[in-house]
Design an enzyme around this catalytic site. Structure first.
Site, PDB file in Angstrom:
ATOM      1  N   HIS A  10       0.826  -1.213   0.000  1.00 21.35           N
ATOM      2  CA  HIS A  10       0.000   0.000   0.000  1.00 21.35           C
ATOM      3  C   HIS A  10       0.859   1.261   0.000  1.00 21.35           C
ATOM      4  CE1 HIS A  10      -3.090   2.910   0.971  1.00 21.35           C
ATOM      5  NE2 HIS A  10      -2.371   3.307   2.005  1.00 21.35           N
ATOM      6  N   HIS A  55       0.973   4.762  -2.621  1.00 20.61           N
ATOM      7  CA  HIS A  55       1.348   6.164  -2.413  1.00 20.61           C
ATOM      8  C   HIS A  55       2.542   6.622  -3.245  1.00 20.61           C
ATOM      9  CE1 HIS A  55      -1.475   7.470   0.660  1.00 20.61           C
ATOM     10  NE2 HIS A  55      -1.384   6.267   1.201  1.00 20.61           N
ATOM     11  N   GLU A  82      -6.693   9.055  -0.887  1.00 19.56           N
ATOM     12  CA  GLU A  82      -6.749   7.621  -0.612  1.00 19.56           C
ATOM     13  C   GLU A  82      -7.782   6.903  -1.491  1.00 19.56           C
ATOM     14  OE1 GLU A  82      -4.913   5.657   1.038  1.00 19.56           O
ATOM     15  OE2 GLU A  82      -3.907   6.772   2.639  1.00 19.56           O
ATOM     16  N   SER A 140      -3.740   0.315  -4.631  1.00 25.38           N
ATOM     17  CA  SER A 140      -3.028  -0.781  -3.985  1.00 25.38           C
ATOM     18  C   SER A 140      -3.939  -1.925  -3.555  1.00 25.38           C
ATOM     19  CB  SER A 140      -2.275  -0.263  -2.753  1.00 25.38           C
ATOM     20  OG  SER A 140      -3.170   0.312  -1.819  1.00 25.38           O
TER      21      SER A 140
END
Length: 296
Positions: A162, A167, A208, A227
């Site tokens: 993730h 990111h 997000e 992700s």
């Protein structure tokens, strides 16, 4: 509302100095003593880290490397199909390795020339003020552990997949990295927990779990979607609403399920103007007025 502690397995350090990661009863690795010992050791290294020191390097096992290879290949295919052009181009420039888990200093060496962002180790949960505030210095706190090998395409908590495939591929975009920096600058102006929580929730529904319209369809740019092997295919079934700062900062949601409501931008430019513009000017008073006016 978003409760950040729900995302991470709590990490404690005993009087004897031993570090323990407390996995939930539903965690795929909870009954694996080797995995639990491994998680404790990786968390201990992160807790020992101090800014300016060398970032700890993890000697990943062949089993952990295989998990990365499986997930990296699967997410690359899904990113090409479901991610927006800005993310796809950023990921191509960043060129993360698919054959091994990159060390955080390796991620930093690739990111700095693109957007100036650096990665710092985190044992688990980083307090909101520290986590978001560090964006002002273009620093991103990242976990280093990898999900359990029994479920390579699933994790109940943020792991290296993730933090890096989500990111870092997003942070490789100068346009998205600039939005992150405005978040960090906003944190320095905020004094109340209410405003800090509002910021975190707007971030959740944008950086997000953000989506946008592109090429006549809905594409994603949020790291949580980029992700997630499962949710990156399901997000188009969510109820899509236009960007609405008040709603994004106040809506109740459950982080343990696919998000049923997402906020969809019409372009990256709208994300910069609406989301970035809000972070750029937000204060405690801004949030108080925004909430009170809408409630009235």
């Amino acid at each position: 509302m978003f409760t950040e502690a729900q995302l991470y397995s709590p990490v404690t350090k005993g009087a004897d100095g031993d570090v323990t990661v407390h996995l939930s009863d539903e965690h795929p690795g909870v009954h694996d003593p080797v995995y639990r010992t491994r998680r404790n050791a990786i968390a201990a290294m992160a807790l020992e880290y101090r800014p300016g020191a060398r970032v700890p390097r993890i000697d990943y096992t062949p089993e952990e490397q295989e998990v990365w290879r499986i997930v990296s290949a699967e997410l690359a295919r899904k990113r090409a199909r479901y991610a927006c052009a800005e993310v796809i181009a950023a990921a191509e420039r960043l060129a993360l390795p698919s054959d091994h888990i990159p060390q955080l200093d390796e991620v930093t060496s690739k990111l700095v020339p693109l957007t100036g962002f650096r990665y710092a180790p985190a044992a688990g949960l980083v307090p909101l003020r520290e986590f978001f505030g560090s964006f002002a210095d273009r620093t991103f706190h990242s976990t280093q552990y990898i999900r359990h090998h029994s479920a390579p395409l699933y994790t109940p908590e943020p792991d290296a997949v993730h933090e890096i495939l989500g990111h870092a591929n997003q942070l490789a975009s100068p346009r998205f990295a600039a939005v992150y920096e405005t978040v960090g600058a906003a944190v320095a102006r905020l004094e109340t927990e209410r405003a800090l929580k509002f910021l975190a929730d707007v971030f959740w529904f944008s950086m997000e779990f953000g989506v946008l319209r592109e090429y006549g369809e809905v594409r994603c740019y949020g790291a949580g979607l980029l992700s997630s092997f499962g949710e990156i295919e399901e997000f188009r079934r969510a109820e899509l609403r236009p960007l609405d700062i008040h709603a994004m900062g106040t809506i109740a949601y459950d982080i343990t399920h696919y998000q049923p409501i997402l906020y969809c931008a019409e372009s990256v430019g709208e994300i910069e103007d609406v989301i970035g513009g809000f972070f750029e000017t937000m204060t405690d008073d801004t949030v108080a007025r925004l909430v009170s006016v809408r409630q009235a």
